[in-house]
Motif scaffolding. Structure first.
Motif, PDB file in Angstrom:
ATOM      1  N   UNK A   1      -6.859   4.477  13.874  1.00  0.00           N
ATOM      2  CA  UNK A   1      -6.000   5.136  12.898  1.00  0.00           C
ATOM      3  C   UNK A   1      -5.930   4.252  11.661  1.00  0.00           C
ATOM      4  N   UNK A   2      -6.326   4.802  10.510  1.00  0.00           N
ATOM      5  CA  UNK A   2      -6.413   4.026   9.276  1.00  0.00           C
ATOM      6  C   UNK A   2      -5.132   4.212   8.461  1.00  0.00           C
ATOM      7  N   UNK A   3      -4.162   3.354   8.646  1.00  0.00           N
ATOM      8  CA  UNK A   3      -2.863   3.467   7.976  1.00  0.00           C
ATOM      9  C   UNK A   3      -2.980   3.116   6.490  1.00  0.00           C
ATOM     10  N   UNK A   4      -2.240   3.842   5.676  1.00  0.00           N
ATOM     11  CA  UNK A   4      -2.247   3.600   4.231  1.00  0.00           C
ATOM     12  C   UNK A   4      -1.327   2.434   3.904  1.00  0.00           C
ATOM     13  N   UNK A   5      -1.852   1.444   3.198  1.00  0.00           N
ATOM     14  CA  UNK A   5      -1.059   0.292   2.766  1.00  0.00           C
ATOM     15  C   UNK A   5      -1.533  -0.095   1.375  1.00  0.00           C
TER      16      UNK A   5
ATOM     17  N   UNK B   1      -4.685  -1.313   8.633  1.00  0.00           N
ATOM     18  CA  UNK B   1      -4.016  -1.073   7.356  1.00  0.00           C
ATOM     19  C   UNK B   1      -5.054  -1.154   6.240  1.00  0.00           C
ATOM     20  N   UNK B   2      -5.141  -0.063   5.461  1.00  0.00           N
ATOM     21  CA  UNK B   2      -6.184   0.058   4.441  1.00  0.00           C
ATOM     22  C   UNK B   2      -5.550   0.263   3.077  1.00  0.00           C
ATOM     23  N   UNK B   3      -6.016  -0.496   2.105  1.00  0.00           N
ATOM     24  CA  UNK B   3      -5.551  -0.328   0.731  1.00  0.00           C
ATOM     25  C   UNK B   3      -6.469   0.657   0.013  1.00  0.00           C
ATOM     26  N   UNK B   4      -6.011   1.882  -0.274  1.00  0.00           N
ATOM     27  CA  UNK B   4      -6.883   2.868  -0.913  1.00  0.00           C
ATOM     28  C   UNK B   4      -7.230   2.523  -2.355  1.00  0.00           C
TER      29      UNK B   4
ATOM     30  N   UNK C   1     -11.772  -3.326   0.395  1.00  0.00           N
ATOM     31  CA  UNK C   1     -10.963  -3.274   1.605  1.00  0.00           C
ATOM     32  C   UNK C   1     -11.305  -2.030   2.432  1.00  0.00           C
ATOM     33  N   UNK C   2     -11.506  -0.905   1.750  1.00  0.00           N
ATOM     34  CA  UNK C   2     -11.902   0.312   2.456  1.00  0.00           C
ATOM     35  C   UNK C   2     -13.189   0.094   3.247  1.00  0.00           C
ATOM     36  N   UNK C   3     -14.183  -0.479   2.579  1.00  0.00           N
ATOM     37  CA  UNK C   3     -15.472  -0.685   3.236  1.00  0.00           C
ATOM     38  C   UNK C   3     -15.348  -1.673   4.390  1.00  0.00           C
TER      39      UNK C   3
ATOM     40  N   UNK D   1      -4.789   9.330   7.866  1.00  0.00           N
ATOM     41  CA  UNK D   1      -3.751  10.072   7.149  1.00  0.00           C
ATOM     42  C   UNK D   1      -3.972  10.120   5.645  1.00  0.00           C
ATOM     43  N   UNK D   2      -4.949   9.364   5.115  1.00  0.00           N
ATOM     44  CA  UNK D   2      -5.200   9.455   3.690  1.00  0.00           C
ATOM     45  C   UNK D   2      -5.907   8.293   3.041  1.00  0.00           C
ATOM     46  N   UNK D   3      -6.178   7.233   3.758  1.00  0.00           N
ATOM     47  CA  UNK D   3      -6.792   6.063   3.133  1.00  0.00           C
ATOM     48  C   UNK D   3      -8.189   6.344   2.602  1.00  0.00           C
TER      49      UNK D   3
END
Length: 518
Positions: free
Chosen positions: A136-140, A186-189, A194-196, A213-215
């Motif tokens: 699960x890729x949480x948005x941070x 935790x992913x910074x969009x 960071x995404x990669x 959920x959106x990252x």
């Protein structure tokens, strides 16, 4: 369109945050509420509803929908007929909400077999005889302070939402007769590096699927399909993207159907009839995805409009908002040409500025919009000018506006999602960001695909979803039909909403969901 351009455009889309002067970090935040948001017929509908329970890491399933509105009786009937209904199986003990989990590596083909419990294909990653591992890729955005400042749920709250759902699923038998074990990232969009990096880290951990959920919803979801890891996102993709990523790219809605249904749906309602005041249609668009603009023009021609009745203005593909000069030039061009109605492609983040300038210049067309996010942003900092957009119409593929429409109540799908949250002390989907409903829907898609697949593997989830045909999605998503060849995106139905000046809100004016136009 380069990935960096896609990201910057995506980033400017949401209702929370600061205005343009805050720069790219703020624009990223503005996106997050919108993509968390955005999006079938009775025939072949499957109900995956299950009771919720207390705890912190397990999940249930969701119910079924109809093209013209859902009834509890219909959902219950579908539930009893659904293959491998979660409610009919005993759940296992709760597992940890993070970590890889014992025995969740590469499968040798062993595991439970029966209704809803397909055998595991040899070599399948992230599945054992007792567990299914998901990432699960949480948005941070940039730490707790930034998340709080811009109204984005902190990663801990996002995790609590997924924990509640996964706990409910596991207490009802899990997915494909296996306990769901989640590992969180935790992913910074706002940071493509960071995404990669997080994509590669998650892939190396060998999950069965990735839930986002959106990252990555708009910027770079293809990283996961490129590594043959199924990706379940919470926003829109294009049909072209889904085909490029097939069978590994899944999402809740699609742009292609939405724009076509907007053009032809308004034709069906007589919006282009001169007897109702129509003279000329203004079309504002971004050319970031030129194929969508071409499709919209083709649909408008099919709707009976001639080139002489369509006046377009291209905002290009700016990194953030359309330039003020472009907006002013578009309005001047439309006013001079006698434009009476206006639509757009890929521009809802620009409508706040457009409608403010239009109101100042006395230009007030009848807006005929595609709900590419406009309803969701109408209550935040990017809301359009209420006076200028009054009585606007919007075609939506989701359930947006029903929460503000007298007489409409949560569907069985929404109620099932809400029940899982309520069992864990969390608010219902109508009361929080649409992310909450999207999380239910993403997990229901995984469950449906896994439990209807001939064998359990990353490559057969799409087949299982197509066998399911339809899932009763929770608010904010509408009915769906996954039965077509290579269909992995929702958004197969539409209905009409209107912006009502009395409440400064959108309301549903045609509650029937109509199937996509051929």
């Amino acid at each position: 369109m380069r990935p960096s351009q896609e990201f910057r455009f995506w980033a400017r889309r949401a209702p929370a945050g600061e205005r343009v002067a805050a720069g790219i970090a703020t624009l990223v935040v503005l996106t997050l509420v919108v993509w968390l948001v955005i999006p079938g017929s009775e025939k072949g509908t499957t109900s995956l509803a299950a009771s919720g329970g207390g705890g912190a890491t397990d999940t249930a399933g969701g119910p079924s929908d109809t093209a013209g509105g859902t009834t509890a009786a219909g959902a219950q009937g579908a539930a009893s007929a659904a293959t491998g209904s979660a409610a009919g199986r005993a759940g296992g003990p709760s597992g940890a909400s993070s970590g890889q989990g014992a025995g969740a590596g590469t499968s040798s083909g062993s595991g439970p077999v029966g209704p809803g419990c397909p055998p595991v294909a040899a070599g399948t990653k992230g599945v054992s005889a007792s567990q299914i591992k998901i990432a699960v890729m949480l948005v941070d955005i940039a730490g707790p302070a930034a998340d709080s400042t811009f109204g984005i749920a902190p990663p801990a709250q996002q995790k609590a939402d997924y924990d509640a759902l996964i706990d409910s699923f596991n207490k009802a038998g899990g997915i494909a007769c296996r306990k769901v074990v989640a590992q969180y990232y935790q992913v910074n969009p706002a940071d493509q590096n960071d995404q990669q990096a997080k994509c590669l880290t998650a892939v190396q951990a060998q999950p069965f699927v990735v839930v986002d959920p959106g990252s990555y919803s708009f910027t770079s979801p293809m990283c996961f399909p490129q590594h043959r890891v199924p990706y379940f996102g919470g926003f829109f993709n294009t049909i072209g993207q889904s085909r490029d990523g097939y069978p590994y790219l899944f999402n809740l809605g699609n742009y292609d159907h939405l724009y076509r249904d907007t053009a032809l749906g308004f034709r069906d309602r007589g919006a282009f009839d001169p007897a109702t005041g129509f003279k000329k249609l203004g079309l504002i668009y971004r050319d970031c995805h030129k194929e969508l603009v071409d499709q919209e023009l083709a649909a408008l021609h099919q709707a009976g409009l001639q080139d002489s009745q369509i006046l377009s203005y291209d905002f290009g593909c700016p990194s953030a908002f359309a330039s003020p000069s472009d907006i002013q030039q578009a309005i001047l061009k439309f006013r001079s040409a006698g434009v009476t109605h206006l639509t757009g492609v890929y521009v809802y983040g620009d409508l706040a500025n457009f409608t403010n300038v239009a109101q100042q210049q006395g230009f007030k067309p009848q807006y005929l919009l595609a709900d590419e996010g406009i309803i969701a942003i109408s209550y935040g900092n990017l809301r359009p000018n209420p006076a200028n957009i009054a009585n606007a119409l919007a075609i939506t593929s989701g359930r947006y506006a029903e929460e503000r429409t007298p007489g409409l109540t949560p569907t069985p799908g929404t109620a099932a999602c809400d029940a899982m949250y309520a069992a864990h002390g969390l608010p219902p989907t109508y009361k929080v960001d649409p992310e909450a409903g999207n999380a239910c829907n993403e997990l229901w898609m995984i469950k449906a695909g896994a439990e209807h697949a001939p064998v359990l593997s990353a490559e057969t989830l799409a087949v299982g979803l197509q066998r399911t045909k339809s899932i009763d999605f929770s608010y904010p998503n509408g009915p769906n039909d996954f039965s077509g060849s290579q269909v992995t995106l929702g958004g197969e139905f539409w209905r009409v909403t209107q912006y009502v000046p009395d409440c400064s809100c959108w309301r549903v004016i045609d509650p029937t969901f109509h199937p996509n136009h051929p």
